[in-house]
Design an enzyme around this catalytic site. Structure first.
Site, PDB file in Angstrom:
ATOM      1  N   HIS A   1     -14.800  -4.056  -0.823  1.00 34.37           N
ATOM      2  CA  HIS A   1     -14.735  -2.747  -0.164  1.00 34.37           C
ATOM      3  C   HIS A   1     -14.291  -1.668  -1.130  1.00 34.37           C
ATOM      4  O   HIS A   1     -13.597  -1.938  -2.103  1.00 34.37           O
ATOM      5  CB  HIS A   1     -13.863  -2.754   1.097  1.00 34.37           C
ATOM      6  CG  HIS A   1     -12.388  -3.032   0.937  1.00 34.37           C
ATOM      7  ND1 HIS A   1     -11.876  -4.166   0.375  1.00 34.37           N
ATOM      8  CD2 HIS A   1     -11.298  -2.301   1.324  1.00 34.37           C
ATOM      9  CE1 HIS A   1     -10.544  -4.142   0.435  1.00 34.37           C
ATOM     10  NE2 HIS A   1     -10.173  -3.017   0.989  1.00 34.37           N
TER      11      HIS A   1
ATOM     12  N   HIS B   1       0.821  -1.216   0.000  1.00 37.79           N
ATOM     13  CA  HIS B   1       0.000   0.000   0.000  1.00 37.79           C
ATOM     14  C   HIS B   1       0.855   1.267   0.000  1.00 37.79           C
ATOM     15  O   HIS B   1       0.471   2.284   0.559  1.00 37.79           O
ATOM     16  CB  HIS B   1      -0.927   0.024   1.210  1.00 37.79           C
ATOM     17  CG  HIS B   1      -1.967  -1.059   1.243  1.00 37.79           C
ATOM     18  ND1 HIS B   1      -1.663  -2.375   1.474  1.00 37.79           N
ATOM     19  CD2 HIS B   1      -3.312  -1.012   1.106  1.00 37.79           C
ATOM     20  CE1 HIS B   1      -2.775  -3.096   1.473  1.00 37.79           C
ATOM     21  NE2 HIS B   1      -3.789  -2.297   1.258  1.00 37.79           N
TER      22      HIS B   1
HETATM   23  C1  DHB Z   1      -9.273  -0.561   4.975  1.00 38.65           C
HETATM   24  C2  DHB Z   1      -9.211  -1.699   4.145  1.00 38.65           C
HETATM   25  C3  DHB Z   1      -8.020  -1.999   3.488  1.00 38.65           C
HETATM   26  O1  DHB Z   1      -7.882  -3.077   2.642  1.00 38.65           O
HETATM   27  C4  DHB Z   1      -6.888  -1.221   3.656  1.00 38.65           C
HETATM   28  O2  DHB Z   1      -5.750  -1.573   3.035  1.00 38.65           O
HETATM   29  C5  DHB Z   1      -6.958  -0.085   4.460  1.00 38.65           C
HETATM   30  C6  DHB Z   1      -8.150   0.241   5.120  1.00 38.65           C
HETATM   31  C7  DHB Z   1     -10.531  -0.241   5.723  1.00 38.65           C
HETATM   32  O3  DHB Z   1     -11.596  -0.815   5.477  1.00 38.65           O
HETATM   33  O4  DHB Z   1     -10.455   0.626   6.621  1.00 38.65           O
HETATM   34 FE    FE Z   2      -5.894  -3.054   1.649  1.00 42.67          FE
END
Ligand code: DHB
Ligand code: FE
Length: 285
Positions: free
Chosen positions: A191, A59
């Site tokens: 998500h 990330h």
């Molecule tokens: C969230 C989800 C993720 O995959 C990530 O890398 C950072 C944050 C979240 O839902 O807060």
């Molecule tokens: Fe993530």
């Protein structure tokens, strides 16, 4: 000979790290999520893997948008974490297995995967949160981190990630050392953290994906990346890490356990445990 004992898919939401630091595992918000790991802990205690190959997406800790390998493999004897700015404690260092990493790199390149090899690599929440979830007492096995670009388009296809996993599986199966190897795929499931669809979750699609991992993962290769974004959310494409994990299971695969809890932070938090049994040998004629 090395043995691939199974695969685990798990979310890597950073706020889990804060819940662990504050010992909130039994709070009403967190309990349905953390209790989903009890069966996994029992299985791991029985199976005792020596090494975990962890498929995740970086990330921005190693690679940013200016230089972003599609696939990268760690080849270090240790992997440090650094403060990523999520307000979670910096994690302890993970041990590596450089010998297995180099065997894997050699196998992948021979198999047509021109990966980036990293003799130095940091690990971010996509590795440290799953390690803390799977081994909460800190008795982590050595790891081989494999990163997949799920961040900047064009992303590798679902089919390509399944093939990457298969190549990893073939390489491990040709490793002469007597090690038990676990595959881990992190992130997801559905998500989206930004834009007008922030908070988007798709339970039906997540369920289909989990069903197909033990059923027939090939079926999922019909989805293009734009369709995956539409169905799973912009960050739900982290499912590519799960796909590679599944591809590396070279034997007969069966689902032993799953937990699905909506939401943790902005994410559909899923945990899936797959067992990998060696295929029955054909009897000699
Ligand atoms: C969230 C989800 C993720 O995959 C990530 O890398 C950072 C944050 C979240 O839902 O807060
Ligand atoms: Fe993530």
């Amino acid at each position: 000979m090395a043995r691939i004992i199974g695969g685990i898919g798990t979310t890597h939401v950073p706020s889990i790290g804060k819940a662990i630091a504050e010992k909130k595992q039994n709070d009403p918000y967190w309990k349905p999520f953390f209790s989903g790991f009890n069966a996994v802990h029992k299985w791991l205690a029985h199976e005792q893997p020596d090494v975990a190959v962890v498929f995740s997406n970086d990330h921005g800790l190693n690679f940013f948008l200016d230089k972003l390998p599609t696939f990268a493999v760690g080849a270090a004897n240790e992997y440090r974490n650094e403060d990523e700015g999520w307000g979670i404690p910096v994690s302890k260092t993970a041990k590596g297995d450089a010998a297995l990493s180099w065997h894997l790199i050699e196998g992948l390149v021979n198999d047509g995967f021109d990966i980036t090899m990293c003799q130095e690599m940091l690990v971010d929440h996509a590795v440290t949160i799953p390690l803390n979830l799977l081994w909460p007492r800190g008795d982590w096995p050595a790891i081989v981190p494999v990163t997949i670009n799920t961040v900047q388009h064009p992303l590798p296809s679902i089919a390509r990630c399944l093939e990457l996993g298969r190549a990893v599986g073939r390489a491990i199966m040709s490793y002469q050392e007597d090690v038990k190897v676990l595959m881990v795929g992190t992130g997801g499931l559905s998500h989206q953290l930004d834009g007008t669809r922030a908070g988007f979750i798709n339970k039906d699609f997540d369920t289909l994906c989990m069903d197909q991992l033990s059923g027939d993962p090939e079926v999922l290769t019909r989805y293009t990346i734009p369709t995956l974004v539409e169905l799973a959310g912009a960050q739900g494409v982290e499912f590519l890490n799960w796909m590679a994990m599944r591809g590396a299971l070279t034997g007969t695969v069966s689902e032993l356990h799953r937990n699905y809890h909506i939401p943790i932070s902005n994410t559909a938090a899923a945990t899936l445990l797959l067992e990998n049994r060696p295929r029955a040998q054909r009897k000699a004629a």
